[in-house]
Design a protein around this motif. Sequence first.
Motif, PDB file in Angstrom:
ATOM      1  N   SER A  28      41.517  66.499  -9.885  1.00  0.00           N
ATOM      2  CA  SER A  28      42.332  66.078  -8.742  1.00  0.00           C
ATOM      3  C   SER A  28      41.486  66.030  -7.460  1.00  0.00           C
ATOM      4  N   LYS A  54      47.494  67.348  -5.767  1.00  0.00           N
ATOM      5  CA  LYS A  54      47.444  68.770  -5.480  1.00  0.00           C
ATOM      6  C   LYS A  54      46.243  69.411  -6.196  1.00  0.00           C
ATOM      7  N   THR A  61      47.790  70.459 -12.183  1.00  0.00           N
ATOM      8  CA  THR A  61      48.398  69.137 -12.375  1.00  0.00           C
ATOM      9  C   THR A  61      49.255  69.154 -13.633  1.00  0.00           C
ATOM     10  N   ASP A  86      45.296  60.265 -12.533  1.00  0.00           N
ATOM     11  CA  ASP A  86      45.085  61.719 -12.586  1.00  0.00           C
ATOM     12  C   ASP A  86      45.874  62.261 -13.782  1.00  0.00           C
TER      13      ASP A  86
HETATM   14 MG   LIG Z   1      44.591  68.605 -11.268  1.00  0.00          MG
END
Ligand SMILES: [Mg+2]
Length: 279
Positions: free
Chosen positions: A132, A145, A153, A169
């Motif tokens: 991320s 985040k 995540t 992501d």
């Molecule tokens: Mg992550």
Amino acid sequence: MNENINWYPGHMAKARRQMEEELKLVDIVIELRDARMPLASANPLLEELAKNKKSLIILNKADKADEKENEKWLNYFERALLTDSLNERITNKIVNEVKDILKEKLEKAKAKGIRKKVLRAMVVGIPNVGKSTFINNVVKKKITKTENRPGVTRNLQWIRINEDVELLDTPGVLWPKLENQKQAMILALLGSINDEVVNQEELVNFGLDYIKDNYTSLLNFRYGVDETKEDLINEIGLLKGCLTNDNKVDRTKTIKMILKDIRNNNIGRITFEKYGINQ
Ligand SMILES: [Mg+2]
Ligand SMILES: Nc1nc2c(ncn2[C@@H]2O[C@H](COP(=O)(O)OP(=O)(O)OP(=O)(O)O)[C@@H](O)[C@H]2O)c(=O)[nH]1
């Protein structure tokens, strides 16, 4: 000895299924690994997933790893880049590399008169490797985040870099059975496995032994400790004044402190899998 270390909660199995579904939309898989453990941080499930796709390996957290080892590992992989997703500006490096890998595909599409399409890259890797953070860096915005613990995540999320590249992501995933328990210890030591499933004292002793044997003097520089002593946790606790009310070494507190020091690089830039050893 630690019970066999394994960590494969339900959300990882779910994420893996979702990643498989998204795969057909994807032109390239960007696999993030941790430069301090370039082999232990490879996920066999992800390799299987990406086997018919173009791929790029990113050795992330390169700023935390031993520079000499970084260069050796970079040469070892056919196509890899070293990144520090926290401090370096990586957008151009990544976009250029992705376009280069997909050059043929783009040229073919152009020859057929097809309008240049959006390139889609799926960013995958084990928990806490920096996926991320890497994406936020590439898109130059804090969209996803990030946190220094594994399992942050939980959902797949498409993010656009510019008019021609999009990134996906994904949650960090491990695999159902960690066959190589030495690698599992390294994964746990560097924060990719939930601390609750691993004996923390064994973990720290494993880390201290490795550092003592491979990076002589670093423990002495950091803590002033005599590295030949048997119980290094106790010695370090004494030297750092990690004591309980009755003046005994507070082992739990000392273990936490050492683990944090290892993970945050306070002892030095250490690579826990040296090139040419055990592969
Ligand atoms: Mg992550
Ligand atoms: N020093 C350094 N820290 C990094 C780098 N990349 C990420 N981090 C830190 O590593 C921690 C984990 O980063 P995340 O981006 O949340 O990792 P993730 O792979 O998305 O983790 P999950 O979503 O839990 O799988 C955060 O504290 C980041 O600040 C890097 O290249 N260098």
